[in-house]
Design a protein around this motif. Structure first.
Motif, PDB file in Angstrom:
ATOM      1  N   THR A 123       0.823  -1.216   0.000  1.00 26.59           N
ATOM      2  CA  THR A 123       0.000   0.000   0.000  1.00 26.59           C
ATOM      3  C   THR A 123       0.856   1.264   0.000  1.00 26.59           C
ATOM      4  OG1 THR A 123      -0.149   0.019   2.401  1.00 26.59           O
ATOM      5  CG2 THR A 123      -1.900  -1.135   1.223  1.00 26.59           C
ATOM      6  N   TYR A 124       0.170   2.363  -0.300  1.00 31.61           N
ATOM      7  CA  TYR A 124       0.804   3.679  -0.396  1.00 31.61           C
ATOM      8  C   TYR A 124       0.114   4.550   0.646  1.00 31.61           C
ATOM      9  CZ  TYR A 124       3.067   7.445  -3.089  1.00 31.61           C
ATOM     10  OH  TYR A 124       3.870   8.466  -3.524  1.00 31.61           O
TER      11      TYR A 124
ATOM     12  N   HIS B 216       0.965   0.000  -4.851  1.00 30.13           N
ATOM     13  CA  HIS B 216      -0.191   0.907  -4.822  1.00 30.13           C
ATOM     14  C   HIS B 216       0.336   2.327  -5.039  1.00 30.13           C
ATOM     15  CE1 HIS B 216      -3.141  -1.779  -2.411  1.00 30.13           C
ATOM     16  NE2 HIS B 216      -2.195  -2.540  -2.938  1.00 30.13           N
TER      17      HIS B 216
ATOM     18  N   LEU C 117      -4.967   4.213  -7.522  1.00 30.99           N
ATOM     19  CA  LEU C 117      -6.037   4.652  -6.609  1.00 30.99           C
ATOM     20  C   LEU C 117      -6.089   6.172  -6.543  1.00 30.99           C
ATOM     21  CD1 LEU C 117      -4.640   2.157  -4.152  1.00 30.99           C
ATOM     22  CD2 LEU C 117      -7.056   2.023  -4.810  1.00 30.99           C
ATOM     23  N   ARG C 118      -7.277   6.684  -6.274  1.00 29.17           N
ATOM     24  CA  ARG C 118      -7.372   8.130  -6.056  1.00 29.17           C
ATOM     25  C   ARG C 118      -6.751   8.496  -4.720  1.00 29.17           C
ATOM     26  NH1 ARG C 118     -12.919  10.884  -4.333  1.00 29.17           N
ATOM     27  NH2 ARG C 118     -12.186   9.923  -2.399  1.00 29.17           N
ATOM     28  N   GLY C 119      -7.057   7.674  -3.707  1.00 29.20           N
ATOM     29  CA  GLY C 119      -6.634   8.001  -2.345  1.00 29.20           C
ATOM     30  C   GLY C 119      -7.721   8.784  -1.638  1.00 29.20           C
ATOM     31  N   ASP C 120      -7.538   8.944  -0.349  1.00 26.78           N
ATOM     32  CA  ASP C 120      -8.507   9.694   0.460  1.00 26.78           C
ATOM     33  C   ASP C 120      -7.993  11.106   0.694  1.00 26.78           C
ATOM     34  OD1 ASP C 120     -10.562   7.799   0.825  1.00 26.78           O
ATOM     35  OD2 ASP C 120      -9.216   6.669   2.132  1.00 26.78           O
TER      36      ASP C 120
ATOM     37  N   ASN D 125      -8.355  11.533 -10.401  1.00 25.67           N
ATOM     38  CA  ASN D 125      -8.933  10.301  -9.856  1.00 25.67           C
ATOM     39  C   ASN D 125      -8.158   9.088 -10.385  1.00 25.67           C
ATOM     40  OD1 ASN D 125      -9.849   9.911 -12.517  1.00 25.67           O
ATOM     41  ND2 ASN D 125     -11.708  11.083 -12.081  1.00 25.67           N
ATOM     42  N   ALA D 126      -8.628   7.916  -9.969  1.00 25.21           N
ATOM     43  CA  ALA D 126      -7.885   6.697 -10.324  1.00 25.21           C
ATOM     44  C   ALA D 126      -7.888   6.451 -11.829  1.00 25.21           C
ATOM     45  CB  ALA D 126      -8.491   5.505  -9.583  1.00 25.21           C
TER      46      ALA D 126
ATOM     47  N   TYR E  84     -16.107  -1.114  -5.147  1.00 22.58           N
ATOM     48  CA  TYR E  84     -16.842  -0.963  -3.890  1.00 22.58           C
ATOM     49  C   TYR E  84     -18.201  -1.660  -3.939  1.00 22.58           C
ATOM     50  CZ  TYR E  84     -13.038   2.191  -3.368  1.00 22.58           C
ATOM     51  OH  TYR E  84     -11.755   2.676  -3.309  1.00 22.58           O
TER      52      TYR E  84
ATOM     53  N   HIS F  84     -18.852   3.391  -3.467  1.00 24.22           N
ATOM     54  CA  HIS F  84     -17.954   4.292  -2.748  1.00 24.22           C
ATOM     55  C   HIS F  84     -18.793   5.366  -2.060  1.00 24.22           C
ATOM     56  CE1 HIS F  84     -14.937   7.379  -1.970  1.00 24.22           C
ATOM     57  NE2 HIS F  84     -14.040   6.412  -2.063  1.00 24.22           N
TER      58      HIS F  84
ATOM     59  N   ASP G 139     -18.463   8.386  -1.751  1.00 22.52           N
ATOM     60  CA  ASP G 139     -18.583   9.646  -2.509  1.00 22.52           C
ATOM     61  C   ASP G 139     -19.535   9.520  -3.699  1.00 22.52           C
ATOM     62  OD1 ASP G 139     -16.655  10.547  -0.811  1.00 22.52           O
ATOM     63  OD2 ASP G 139     -15.076  10.796  -2.318  1.00 22.52           O
ATOM     64  N   SER G 140     -19.922   8.310  -4.064  1.00 20.68           N
ATOM     65  CA  SER G 140     -20.783   8.137  -5.244  1.00 20.68           C
ATOM     66  C   SER G 140     -22.246   8.328  -4.851  1.00 20.68           C
ATOM     67  CB  SER G 140     -20.620   6.733  -5.839  1.00 20.68           C
ATOM     68  OG  SER G 140     -19.318   6.569  -6.338  1.00 20.68           O
TER      69      SER G 140
ATOM     70  N   LEU H 185     -17.887   4.959 -13.072  1.00 22.76           N
ATOM     71  CA  LEU H 185     -16.510   5.342 -12.751  1.00 22.76           C
ATOM     72  C   LEU H 185     -15.581   4.126 -12.807  1.00 22.76           C
ATOM     73  CD1 LEU H 185     -17.489   7.936 -10.092  1.00 22.76           C
ATOM     74  CD2 LEU H 185     -16.091   8.429 -12.090  1.00 22.76           C
TER      75      LEU H 185
ATOM     76  N   LYS I 163     -12.249   3.516 -15.326  1.00 22.86           N
ATOM     77  CA  LYS I 163     -10.934   2.994 -14.921  1.00 22.86           C
ATOM     78  C   LYS I 163     -10.516   1.854 -15.854  1.00 22.86           C
ATOM     79  CE  LYS I 163     -12.100   2.842 -10.267  1.00 22.86           C
ATOM     80  NZ  LYS I 163     -11.882   2.859  -8.805  1.00 22.86           N
TER      81      LYS I 163
ATOM     82  N   TYR J 163      -6.236  -8.905   2.621  1.00 26.61           N
ATOM     83  CA  TYR J 163      -5.640  -7.784   3.349  1.00 26.61           C
ATOM     84  C   TYR J 163      -4.961  -8.405   4.566  1.00 26.61           C
ATOM     85  CZ  TYR J 163      -8.803  -4.859   0.572  1.00 26.61           C
ATOM     86  OH  TYR J 163      -9.462  -4.239  -0.463  1.00 26.61           O
TER      87      TYR J 163
HETATM   88  P1  FAD Z   1     -11.818   6.587  -7.749  1.00 27.35           P
HETATM   89  O1  FAD Z   1     -12.320   5.349  -8.356  1.00 27.35           O
HETATM   90  O2  FAD Z   1     -11.028   7.515  -8.571  1.00 27.35           O
HETATM   91  O3  FAD Z   1     -13.025   7.440  -7.202  1.00 27.35           O
HETATM   92  C1  FAD Z   1     -13.665   7.158  -5.958  1.00 27.35           C
HETATM   93  C2  FAD Z   1     -14.962   7.920  -5.933  1.00 27.35           C
HETATM   94  O4  FAD Z   1     -14.737   9.312  -6.128  1.00 27.35           O
HETATM   95  C3  FAD Z   1     -15.903   7.520  -7.042  1.00 27.35           C
HETATM   96  O5  FAD Z   1     -16.579   6.324  -6.730  1.00 27.35           O
HETATM   97  C4  FAD Z   1     -16.763   8.742  -7.091  1.00 27.35           C
HETATM   98  O6  FAD Z   1     -17.691   8.756  -6.056  1.00 27.35           O
HETATM   99  C5  FAD Z   1     -15.758   9.859  -6.898  1.00 27.35           C
HETATM  100  N1  FAD Z   1     -15.243  10.308  -8.208  1.00 27.35           N
HETATM  101  C6  FAD Z   1     -14.067   9.971  -8.794  1.00 27.35           C
HETATM  102  N2  FAD Z   1     -13.954  10.538 -10.007  1.00 27.35           N
HETATM  103  C7  FAD Z   1     -15.070  11.274 -10.191  1.00 27.35           C
HETATM  104  C8  FAD Z   1     -15.559  12.075 -11.247  1.00 27.35           C
HETATM  105  N3  FAD Z   1     -14.868  12.271 -12.379  1.00 27.35           N
HETATM  106  N4  FAD Z   1     -16.762  12.675 -11.086  1.00 27.35           N
HETATM  107  C9  FAD Z   1     -17.479  12.482  -9.974  1.00 27.35           C
HETATM  108  N5  FAD Z   1     -17.085  11.721  -8.931  1.00 27.35           N
HETATM  109  C10 FAD Z   1     -15.894  11.117  -9.035  1.00 27.35           C
HETATM  110  N6  FAD Z   1      -5.843   4.282  -0.185  1.00 27.35           N
HETATM  111  C11 FAD Z   1      -4.578   4.698   0.004  1.00 27.35           C
HETATM  112  O7  FAD Z   1      -4.368   5.859   0.386  1.00 27.35           O
HETATM  113  N7  FAD Z   1      -3.490   3.887  -0.200  1.00 27.35           N
HETATM  114  C12 FAD Z   1      -3.645   2.600  -0.634  1.00 27.35           C
HETATM  115  O8  FAD Z   1      -2.667   1.883  -0.825  1.00 27.35           O
HETATM  116  C13 FAD Z   1      -4.988   2.104  -0.850  1.00 27.35           C
HETATM  117  N8  FAD Z   1      -5.198   0.851  -1.297  1.00 27.35           N
HETATM  118  C14 FAD Z   1      -6.491   0.442  -1.594  1.00 27.35           C
HETATM  119  C15 FAD Z   1      -6.690  -0.825  -2.130  1.00 27.35           C
HETATM  120  C16 FAD Z   1      -7.975  -1.262  -2.461  1.00 27.35           C
HETATM  121  C17 FAD Z   1      -8.166  -2.633  -3.067  1.00 27.35           C
HETATM  122  C18 FAD Z   1      -9.091  -0.399  -2.225  1.00 27.35           C
HETATM  123  C19 FAD Z   1     -10.493  -0.865  -2.572  1.00 27.35           C
HETATM  124  C20 FAD Z   1      -8.901   0.862  -1.673  1.00 27.35           C
HETATM  125  C21 FAD Z   1      -7.604   1.304  -1.361  1.00 27.35           C
HETATM  126  N9  FAD Z   1      -7.381   2.579  -0.837  1.00 27.35           N
HETATM  127  C22 FAD Z   1      -6.080   3.005  -0.616  1.00 27.35           C
HETATM  128  C23 FAD Z   1      -8.483   3.451  -0.497  1.00 27.35           C
HETATM  129  C24 FAD Z   1      -8.869   4.383  -1.665  1.00 27.35           C
HETATM  130  O9  FAD Z   1      -7.807   5.275  -1.934  1.00 27.35           O
HETATM  131  C25 FAD Z   1     -10.123   5.147  -1.260  1.00 27.35           C
HETATM  132  O10 FAD Z   1     -11.213   4.263  -1.177  1.00 27.35           O
HETATM  133  C26 FAD Z   1     -10.454   6.363  -2.099  1.00 27.35           C
HETATM  134  O11 FAD Z   1     -11.477   7.119  -1.434  1.00 27.35           O
HETATM  135  C27 FAD Z   1     -10.990   6.051  -3.481  1.00 27.35           C
HETATM  136  O12 FAD Z   1     -10.028   5.582  -4.289  1.00 27.35           O
HETATM  137  P2  FAD Z   1     -10.404   4.977  -5.746  1.00 27.35           P
HETATM  138  O13 FAD Z   1      -9.148   4.675  -6.408  1.00 27.35           O
HETATM  139  O14 FAD Z   1     -11.404   3.929  -5.629  1.00 27.35           O
HETATM  140  O15 FAD Z   1     -11.053   6.303  -6.400  1.00 27.35           O
END
Ligand code: FAD
Length: 290
Positions: free
Chosen positions: A40-41, A69, A98-101, A119-120, A140, A144, A146-147, A156, A160, A263
């Motif tokens: 992870t990152y 990651h 990943l987008r990250g939090d 975003n991711a 998710y 998610h 945020d969705s 979304l 990806k 995990y």
């Molecule tokens: P995305 O898929 O980019 O987006 C998440 C949500 O954001 C979407 O569902 C949507 O609601 C909103 N969104 C994105 N783009 C748009 C758009 N264009 N318009 C409107 N809404 C949008 N976090 C870490 O910090 N480090 C890690 O190593 C890590 N590993 C993970 C591994 C797994 C398998 C999972 C499931 C999660 C992990 N996470 C990690 C957590 C993750 O970073 C968070 O869940 C984060 O909030 C969303 O990342 P994502 O890549 O799913 O985002």
């Protein structure tokens, strides 16, 4: 039982003691021949060096594929691209994009960095521009947080995949029905990549409730009842956790699942036992290579 494929997720260690535990866990689990081991990152790139060090060492010292990651948080595209190039240079060919939090933590409003990947999906496309990375992404089953709705969430995920993702790994879940309902929605939307269940055996129930609330993952009341009155009884807690995780995995297999992403939280024992029950056994020849 069908042949089961597994992958294991670790986090980069903060201290020398944690490093020893991580490597003991990797060495214990590597002979199970996972498809890959991911690292992870940390939030806001806080583990950039440690994630890199860990994936580089896995690549160098084992014959298991390492997946790094990477998130978009608090970094420009150039900075993220540099990390991708560093991964490629040490032989890492697989990225979990990943987008990250938000820097303030999950639950806060996410504001992309002005010059960063939003975003991711954008990050996956960026990684593919840099090199021929294999790309996995998160998904998710309970959508998610945020969705606004499932359709948006699945759109979304499609974005990806269009950007190059060939595997989605789910957020952890404890209701298997939630996973299968999600799989139905995803397949109905024309998505055909593997949607690999992310399994998180419970090590700390109180901590789990906190994380699950933030991530929007529901915890069955059956689980809450099972962990009642066990705060001061770690041994029983561990046995209950193992039983629940085994029940969950075996039920998934009974319903046709043949891939798991664990995990591990850097602990090998329970995951090793779960793999054993799933028929994933050490490849003796590989033990020395690990
Ligand atoms: P995305 O898929 O980019 O987006 C998440 C949500 O954001 C979407 O569902 C949507 O609601 C909103 N969104 C994105 N783009 C748009 C758009 N264009 N318009 C409107 N809404 C949008 N976090 C870490 O910090 N480090 C890690 O190593 C890590 N590993 C993970 C591994 C797994 C398998 C999972 C499931 C999660 C992990 N996470 C990690 C957590 C993750 O970073 C968070 O869940 C984060 O909030 C969303 O990342 P994502 O890549 O799913 O985002």
């Amino acid at each position: 039982m069908a042949d089961i494929n597994v992958s294991f997720e670790f986090f980069p260690p903060k201290t020398p003691e944690m490093n020893i535990r991580l490597w003991a866990s990797i060495k214990r689990l590597a002979p199970l021949r996972p498809d890959f081991i991911s690292v992870t990152y940390g939030a806001g790139g806080s583990t950039r060096a440690r994630t890199h060090e860990t994936v580089a060492r896995i690549t160098k010292e084992t014959d298991i594929h390492a997946a790094a990651h990477l998130t978009c948080v608090a970094a420009t595209k150039d900075e993220v691209d540099d990390v991708l190039k560093e991964y490629w240079a040490v032989g890492v060919r697989h990225v979990v994009a990943l987008r990250g939090d938000p820097p303030g933590g999950a639950g806060e409003k996410y504001i992309p960095h002005q010059n960063g990947y939003a975003n991711a999906a954008e990050l996956a496309a960026g990684a593919r521009r840099i090199a021929d990375f294999e790309i996995s992404v998160g998904c998710y089953p309970e959508k998610h947080p945020d969705s606004s709705d499932f359709d948006t969430d699945i759109d979304l995920l499609k974005a990806k995949i269009d950007a190059g993702a060939t595997r989605a790994i789910t957020q952890f879940f404890y209701f298997n029905d939630v996973y299968f309902r999600y799989l139905d929605r995803v397949r109905a939307a024309g998505i055909d990549i593997p949607i690999v269940p992310g399994v998180m055996p419970i090590t700390n129930f109180k901590g789990l409730i906190k994380i699950a609330t933030i991530c929007g993952a529901s915890v069955p009341s059956k689980l809450v009842r099972l962990f009642e009155n066990l705060d001061d009884d770690p041994k029983t807690r561990q046995l209950v956790a193992a039983t629940m995780a085994a029940e969950q995995c075996l039920d998934l297999v009974a319903q046709g699942v043949d891939q798991f992403h664990f995990y591990t939280l850097n602990r090998a024992e329970l995951v090793f036992a779960l793999c054993h029950m799933l028929g994933v056994r050490p490849d003796k020849g590989a033990q020395d290579a690990a």
